[in-house]
Scaffold this active site. Structure first.
Site, short mmCIF file in Angstrom:
data_model
loop_
_atom_site.label_atom_id
_atom_site.label_comp_id
_atom_site.label_asym_id
_atom_site.label_seq_id
_atom_site.Cartn_x
_atom_site.Cartn_y
_atom_site.Cartn_z
N ARG A 172 55.90 39.14 50.71
CA ARG A 172 54.74 40.04 50.53
C ARG A 172 55.14 41.39 50.30
O ARG A 172 54.63 42.23 49.30
CB ARG A 172 54.15 39.92 51.70
CG ARG A 172 52.31 40.52 51.48
CD ARG A 172 51.43 40.33 52.94
NE ARG A 172 51.22 39.02 52.89
CZ ARG A 172 49.88 38.65 52.22
NH1 ARG A 172 49.15 39.62 51.26
NH2 ARG A 172 49.32 37.46 52.35
N HIS A 207 34.06 45.48 46.46
CA HIS A 207 33.82 44.48 47.27
C HIS A 207 32.41 43.87 47.27
O HIS A 207 31.32 44.66 47.32
CB HIS A 207 34.27 44.85 48.58
CG HIS A 207 34.30 43.65 49.53
ND1 HIS A 207 35.30 42.72 49.69
CD2 HIS A 207 33.42 43.32 50.62
CE1 HIS A 207 35.02 41.71 50.48
NE2 HIS A 207 33.91 42.33 51.31
N GLU A 251 43.73 48.86 56.06
CA GLU A 251 42.98 47.71 56.59
C GLU A 251 42.20 47.00 55.49
O GLU A 251 41.69 47.53 54.37
CB GLU A 251 41.70 48.14 57.58
CG GLU A 251 42.37 49.08 58.71
CD GLU A 251 42.40 50.48 58.26
OE1 GLU A 251 41.47 50.91 57.80
OE2 GLU A 251 43.45 51.11 58.15
N GLU A 288 27.71 45.45 40.65
CA GLU A 288 28.98 46.02 40.63
C GLU A 288 29.12 46.36 39.28
O GLU A 288 29.88 47.51 39.11
CB GLU A 288 29.89 44.70 41.00
CG GLU A 288 30.00 44.09 42.03
CD GLU A 288 30.84 43.02 42.51
OE1 GLU A 288 32.26 43.23 41.94
OE2 GLU A 288 30.51 41.99 43.18
C1 GAR Z 1 33.67 40.60 42.21
O1 GAR Z 1 32.77 40.19 42.72
C2 GAR Z 1 34.61 41.56 43.12
O2 GAR Z 1 33.80 42.16 43.94
C3 GAR Z 1 35.23 40.63 44.00
O3 GAR Z 1 35.76 39.80 43.04
C4 GAR Z 1 34.79 39.34 41.86
C5 GAR Z 1 35.53 39.54 40.52
O4 GAR Z 1 34.91 39.50 39.58
N1 GAR Z 1 36.32 41.05 44.70
C6 GAR Z 1 36.49 40.73 46.08
O5 GAR Z 1 36.22 39.90 46.49
C7 GAR Z 1 37.77 41.48 46.52
N2 GAR Z 1 37.90 41.59 48.16
P1 GAR Z 1 35.42 39.82 38.05
O6 GAR Z 1 36.84 39.13 37.86
O7 GAR Z 1 34.36 39.35 37.31
O8 GAR Z 1 35.33 41.45 37.99
#
Ligand code: GAR
Length: 217
Positions: free
Chosen positions: A69, A113, A147, A178
């Site tokens: 990692r 998120h 975190e 989003e």
């Molecule tokens: C989105 O819903 C974002 O919030 C989530 O992945 C998706 C990506 O969509 N991210 C997480 O869960 C991170 N913890 P996209 O590739 O279409 O932008």
């Protein structure tokens, strides 16, 4: 046109719909920054094709090729640093980043998120929201701390949970939000309009051209 255009690097793992929303807003709204590179840990991420179609440099850094990692984080840090970015945007990047990476980019590293943090950090947020029976769900944009899914919150959007919602219908309603709040937050970051005090973030308003001229006088 802005005199100096700085650089944004976007990290993705999948569809890249947030990436698209950010690229579109940056061009339409003439941000003082442009998305210069998109890096994915997955070669098959559809967002890479979109980026290439826009003339944006794409790179794949497969996490399975790294010995650990920490080794992956170091490689990724070098790739990102090569672009000297003003902002490092996590847009559906489904890898946990270690403290060294996060500290290195602190203040420039931003994430979206799909939940109203601090509720439901981690995976399967929509399923967990339905199981928990919450009436309201949503999305959070935050500056990144070491975190998982934590850090000063820049913006949140709330959506109702409807009686007949499925994981998919709820996810779609959240994703739409989003696409609204993430570009606005990234814009505020690259325009230097975020003021962080502890866990609280103040977003200064967009300076109007007239107001800027006024200030110069
Ligand atoms: C989105 O819903 C974002 O919030 C989530 O992945 C998706 C990506 O969509 N991210 C997480 O869960 C991170 N913890 P996209 O590739 O279409 O932008």
């Amino acid at each position: 046109m802005p005199e100096q255009v700085s650089t944004i690097v976007v990290l993705i793992s999948g569809a890249g719909s947030n990436l698209q929303a950010i690229v579109r807003a940056s061009l339409e709204q003439h941000w003082p920054a442009r998305v210069a590179a998109v890096i994915s840990n997955r070669a098959d991420a559809p967002g890479l094709r979109y980026a290439a179609s826009q003339g944006i440099a794409t790179e794949v850094l497969d996490h399975r090729a790294a010995a650990s990692r920490e080794a992956y984080d170091t490689l990724l840090m070098q790739r990102v640093d090569a672009h000297a970015p003003a902002a490092v945007v996590l847009a559906g990047f489904m890898r946990m980043l270690g403290p060294r990476f996060v500290q290195h980019f602190e203040g420039r590293l931003i994430n979206v998120h799909p939940s109203l943090l601090p509720a439901f950090p981690g995976l399967h947020t929509h399923r967990r929201a339905l199981e928990a029976g919450v009436r309201w769900h949503g999305a959070t944009v935050h500056l990144v701390s070491p975190e998982l899914d934590a850090g000063p919150i820049v913006e949140q959007a709330v959506v109702p949970v409807l009686d007949d919602d499925t994981e998919a219908s709820l996810a779609a309603r959240v994703l739409e939000q989003e696409h609204r709040i993430y570009p606005a937050a990234v814009r505020a970051l690259v325009e230097g309009r975020l003021r962080v005090q502890g866990q609280r973030v103040r977003v200064l308003p967009i300076r109007q051209a007239g107001a800027a001229a006024e200030l110069r006088r």
